[in-house]
Design a protein around this motif. Structure first.
Motif, PDB file in Angstrom:
ATOM      1  N   ARG A   1     -24.460  18.443  10.233  1.00 55.64           N
ATOM      2  CA  ARG A   1     -23.646  18.849   9.216  1.00 55.64           C
ATOM      3  C   ARG A   1     -22.571  17.634   8.802  1.00 55.64           C
ATOM      4  NH1 ARG A   1     -18.585  19.981  10.174  1.00 55.64           N
ATOM      5  NH2 ARG A   1     -17.879  20.193  12.421  1.00 55.64           N
ATOM      6  N   VAL A   2     -22.537  18.145   7.480  1.00 58.60           N
ATOM      7  CA  VAL A   2     -21.671  17.090   6.577  1.00 58.60           C
ATOM      8  C   VAL A   2     -20.197  17.492   6.745  1.00 58.60           C
ATOM      9  CG1 VAL A   2     -22.042  18.176   4.425  1.00 58.60           C
ATOM     10  CG2 VAL A   2     -21.694  15.608   4.609  1.00 58.60           C
ATOM     11  N   GLU A   3     -19.412  16.393   6.833  1.00 58.75           N
ATOM     12  CA  GLU A   3     -18.051  16.687   6.518  1.00 58.75           C
ATOM     13  C   GLU A   3     -17.394  15.748   5.351  1.00 58.75           C
ATOM     14  OE1 GLU A   3     -15.376  16.231   9.875  1.00 58.75           O
ATOM     15  OE2 GLU A   3     -16.020  18.351  10.748  1.00 58.75           O
ATOM     16  N   ARG A   4     -16.754  16.178   4.563  1.00 62.25           N
ATOM     17  CA  ARG A   4     -16.157  15.298   3.574  1.00 62.25           C
ATOM     18  C   ARG A   4     -15.104  14.390   4.222  1.00 62.25           C
ATOM     19  NH1 ARG A   4     -15.277  19.776  -1.342  1.00 62.25           N
ATOM     20  NH2 ARG A   4     -17.466  20.069  -1.586  1.00 62.25           N
ATOM     21  N   PRO A   5     -15.301  12.760   3.752  1.00 66.78           N
ATOM     22  CA  PRO A   5     -14.549  11.912   4.490  1.00 66.78           C
ATOM     23  C   PRO A   5     -13.003  12.141   3.771  1.00 66.78           C
ATOM     24  CG  PRO A   5     -16.110  10.721   3.179  1.00 66.78           C
ATOM     25  CD  PRO A   5     -16.456  12.248   3.357  1.00 66.78           C
ATOM     26  N   GLY A   6     -11.859  11.821   4.363  1.00 71.63           N
ATOM     27  CA  GLY A   6     -10.667  11.355   3.590  1.00 71.63           C
ATOM     28  C   GLY A   6      -9.931  12.678   3.157  1.00 71.63           C
ATOM     29  N   VAL A   7     -10.356  13.878   3.640  1.00 65.76           N
ATOM     30  CA  VAL A   7      -9.635  14.851   3.473  1.00 65.76           C
ATOM     31  C   VAL A   7      -8.861  15.756   4.515  1.00 65.76           C
ATOM     32  CG1 VAL A   7     -11.163  15.435   1.343  1.00 65.76           C
ATOM     33  CG2 VAL A   7     -11.679  16.739   3.529  1.00 65.76           C
ATOM     34  N   ASP A   8      -7.911  16.237   4.545  1.00 67.96           N
ATOM     35  CA  ASP A   8      -7.131  17.006   5.414  1.00 67.96           C
ATOM     36  C   ASP A   8      -7.914  18.201   6.072  1.00 67.96           C
ATOM     37  OD1 ASP A   8      -5.041  14.863   5.480  1.00 67.96           O
ATOM     38  OD2 ASP A   8      -3.951  16.119   4.309  1.00 67.96           O
ATOM     39  N   GLU A   9      -8.401  18.628   5.310  1.00 67.44           N
ATOM     40  CA  GLU A   9      -9.152  19.859   5.710  1.00 67.44           C
ATOM     41  C   GLU A   9     -10.470  20.078   4.837  1.00 67.44           C
ATOM     42  OE1 GLU A   9      -8.093  24.737   5.319  1.00 67.44           O
ATOM     43  OE2 GLU A   9      -6.586  23.255   5.771  1.00 67.44           O
ATOM     44  N   GLN A  10     -11.585  20.545   5.944  1.00 63.26           N
ATOM     45  CA  GLN A  10     -12.830  20.794   5.265  1.00 63.26           C
ATOM     46  C   GLN A  10     -12.927  22.146   4.191  1.00 63.26           C
ATOM     47  OE1 GLN A  10     -15.288  18.376   5.414  1.00 63.26           O
ATOM     48  NE2 GLN A  10     -13.878  17.301   6.296  1.00 63.26           N
ATOM     49  N   PRO A  11     -13.842  22.053   3.129  1.00 62.02           N
ATOM     50  CA  PRO A  11     -13.861  23.531   2.502  1.00 62.02           C
ATOM     51  C   PRO A  11     -14.220  24.678   3.252  1.00 62.02           C
ATOM     52  CG  PRO A  11     -15.318  21.705   1.575  1.00 62.02           C
ATOM     53  CD  PRO A  11     -14.656  21.176   2.987  1.00 62.02           C
ATOM     54  N   PRO A  12     -13.914  25.765   2.897  1.00 65.31           N
ATOM     55  CA  PRO A  12     -14.402  26.879   3.484  1.00 65.31           C
ATOM     56  C   PRO A  12     -15.993  26.990   3.776  1.00 65.31           C
ATOM     57  CG  PRO A  12     -12.901  27.552   2.143  1.00 65.31           C
ATOM     58  CD  PRO A  12     -13.130  26.081   1.861  1.00 65.31           C
ATOM     59  N   GLY A  13     -16.439  27.428   4.766  1.00 64.69           N
ATOM     60  CA  GLY A  13     -17.761  27.276   5.142  1.00 64.69           C
ATOM     61  C   GLY A  13     -18.413  26.091   5.424  1.00 64.69           C
ATOM     62  N   SER A  14     -17.554  25.240   5.896  1.00 64.13           N
ATOM     63  CA  SER A  14     -18.268  23.813   6.534  1.00 64.13           C
ATOM     64  C   SER A  14     -18.795  23.816   7.861  1.00 64.13           C
ATOM     65  CB  SER A  14     -17.019  22.947   6.607  1.00 64.13           C
ATOM     66  OG  SER A  14     -16.874  22.809   4.973  1.00 64.13           O
ATOM     67  N   GLY A  15     -18.737  24.989   8.591  1.00 60.74           N
ATOM     68  CA  GLY A  15     -19.405  25.187   9.785  1.00 60.74           C
ATOM     69  C   GLY A  15     -20.952  25.521   9.455  1.00 60.74           C
ATOM     70  N   LEU A  16     -21.604  25.325  10.850  1.00 62.47           N
ATOM     71  CA  LEU A  16     -23.024  25.665  10.677  1.00 62.47           C
ATOM     72  C   LEU A  16     -23.009  27.203  10.610  1.00 62.47           C
ATOM     73  CD1 LEU A  16     -24.221  23.519  13.735  1.00 62.47           C
ATOM     74  CD2 LEU A  16     -24.836  23.371  11.215  1.00 62.47           C
ATOM     75  N   THR A  17     -24.195  27.672   9.923  1.00 61.63           N
ATOM     76  CA  THR A  17     -24.539  29.173  10.264  1.00 61.63           C
ATOM     77  C   THR A  17     -24.496  29.493  11.673  1.00 61.63           C
ATOM     78  OG1 THR A  17     -26.655  29.103  10.171  1.00 61.63           O
ATOM     79  CG2 THR A  17     -25.916  29.148   8.008  1.00 61.63           C
TER      80      THR A  17
END
Length: 172
Positions: free
Chosen positions: A55-71
């Motif tokens: 799964r992907v995480e956006r680099p350089g942000v304090d918090e990942q967007p909602p729905g960033s976990g696997l289903t």
């Protein structure tokens, strides 16, 4: 029917996260990709072959967007989860070390998006010496044209593109 050796093969599922699965993808919905991926993961687990979710995480942000976990379905079936911060699953991650630890030399791919995260990870996989295969029914892209171009032009240059019913694991 194409039979894979479960002792030497891993299922690698790319970006099956709630926020990506919920996108308008084609030629099948994200829910259909998840359903096909769950069927594959169940086959692989039953045969003793590893299931790796990337799964992907956006680099350089304090918090990942909602729905960033696997289903939830993929989370429950994944033996391991790898977090990437680029389009492909190998760069800057432990994916290769993990796969080497499992002793695999063949990767079977599913996920979203066919021509982005899946293709990028598969290209790097071939650079690392892995044999690769793609389950067409377990893939989708942002447009049907992108998916079709990837599955008919690009991916066959790296490995086999197979329908879900043709995937089997030896001994199961």
């Amino acid at each position: 029917m194409t039979a894979f050796d479960p002792a030497r093969t891993a299922l690698v599922l790319i970006d099956l996260m709630d926020r990506i699965v919920g996108l308008p993808v084609e030629p099948r919905s994200g829910a259909e990709v998840v359903a096909a991926s769950v069927a594959l993961a169940q086959r692989f687990r039953a045969a003793g072959a590893p299931v790796i979710a990337v799964r992907v995480e956006r680099p350089g942000v304090d918090e990942q967007p909602p729905g960033s976990g696997l289903t939830a379905e993929i989370e429950a079936l994944a033996d391991r989860t790898v977090v990437k911060r680029t389009i492909g699953g190998f760069y800057g991650t432990e994916l290769n070390d993990l796969l080497e630890g499992f002793g695999v030399d063949t990767l079977v791919f599913g996920g979203i998006a066919t021509n982005l995260g899946v293709e990028s990870t598969a290209r790097a996989a071939t650079d690392h010496g892995y044999e690769v295969a793609f389950v067409e029914d377990a893939l989708a892209a942002l447009t049907a044209a992108e998916h079709h171009a990837a599955t008919t032009l690009d991916l066959p240059r790296f490995g086999r593109v197979l329908p879900l019913p043709e995937i089997a694991l030896e001994g199961s």
